[in-house]
Design an enzyme around this catalytic site. Sequence first.
Site, PDB file in Angstrom:
ATOM      1  N   SER A 181       0.865  -1.189   0.000  1.00 33.55           N
ATOM      2  CA  SER A 181       0.000   0.000   0.000  1.00 33.55           C
ATOM      3  C   SER A 181       0.898   1.234   0.000  1.00 33.55           C
ATOM      4  O   SER A 181       2.090   1.141   0.345  1.00 33.55           O
ATOM      5  CB  SER A 181      -0.857  -0.005   1.275  1.00 33.55           C
ATOM      6  N   TYR A 224      -2.602  -1.650  10.182  1.00 32.02           N
ATOM      7  CA  TYR A 224      -2.494  -1.787   8.718  1.00 32.02           C
ATOM      8  C   TYR A 224      -1.124  -1.297   8.242  1.00 32.02           C
ATOM      9  O   TYR A 224      -0.457  -1.962   7.449  1.00 32.02           O
ATOM     10  CB  TYR A 224      -3.620  -0.982   8.072  1.00 32.02           C
ATOM     11  N   LYS A 268       1.639  -3.584   6.258  1.00 33.12           N
ATOM     12  CA  LYS A 268       2.038  -3.284   4.881  1.00 33.12           C
ATOM     13  C   LYS A 268       3.527  -2.936   4.768  1.00 33.12           C
ATOM     14  O   LYS A 268       4.144  -3.202   3.740  1.00 33.12           O
ATOM     15  CB  LYS A 268       1.157  -2.158   4.315  1.00 33.12           C
TER      16      LYS A 268
END
Length: 269
Positions: free
Chosen positions: A155, A168, A172
């Site tokens: 991401s 998150y 990532k």
Amino acid sequence: MPGRLEGKVAFITGAGRGQGRAHAVRLAEEGADVIVTDAPAQVEHMNYPTASAGELAETVRQVESLGRRIVAGAIDVRDLAGMKAFVSDAVARLGRLDVIIANAGIDITGPWHAQTPEIWQTTLDVNLTGVYNTVLAGVDGLLAAGGGSIIMTSSANGLKAGPFNMAYNVSKFGVVALAKSLAMELAKDGIRVNTVHPGSVDTPMGVGARDGFEPGREENPNLYGMITKWMPGLIDPSEISNLMVYLASDESKWATGGAFVVDGGLSSY
Ligand SMILES: NC(=O)c1ccc[n+]([C@@H]2O[C@H](COP(=O)([O-])OP(=O)(O)OC[C@H]3O[C@@H](n4cnc5c(N)ncnc54)[C@H](O)[C@@H]3O)[C@@H](O)[C@H]2O)c1
């Protein structure tokens, strides 16, 4: 003119909808056969739904309508034994494996203290261990083919942390370390490993995650302002699929250990 992926077989996780479906269809348009999976049930703690069986069936329909072969399964990326059994059976049916796209992921947003230990664990299990499991399930197929391409969807938040997205962000960034580690060790086997870093994409995650930023807004309006500035619009999933075709094909034969960004500048300031 032959497709850019004629004769290749690709394994794609999280292909019931969103970017995963777009990749399956785009790769099929270029001549690839595909093996796809998505979650068998709702993943816990999420504030938007995982893909349904009907959505995965629609991916199958779209690929078959292009005249390509597809094998689909409802398997959680956290289920290593299930993934291994499914992929080895699918590879036997389709004859080979050349490409792995570890795409499945979840995003449970909120201020750091609202991201409970349970949310932390689920996010790392799906987004990081799930990517590792995807490699473990498919790597024997790539070795048997004499090489191939592993592509991991990270991401923009795998290059630059986004606010209200702690677990998150960690997952990532972790994907990048995993890709670079494997790129070094698998080069001798002709296997390339790269990460893809989308910005805000027009999928249920892109919309669901954005809506989930609301709790942080009351707590820290300055950070909320940063997010809205970063989201002038959403990227169409097909824009990410174009990069996937390049990384899946022999056109990218010198690309390994790389981080490929399609984020509208999200990670650059
Ligand atoms: N949408 C964005 O703005 C954005 C931005 C950057 C990166 N990404 C990444 O792109 C990838 C694809 O996301 P998307 O945008 O298509 O969102 P999406 O939610 O539409 O697709 C993700 C898919 O993964 C599946 N999935 C979730 N947990 C799973 C599990 N445990 N096992 C198997 N499948 C599971 C979901 O059911 C869904 O079909 C993800 O890795 C995501 O983190 C998305």
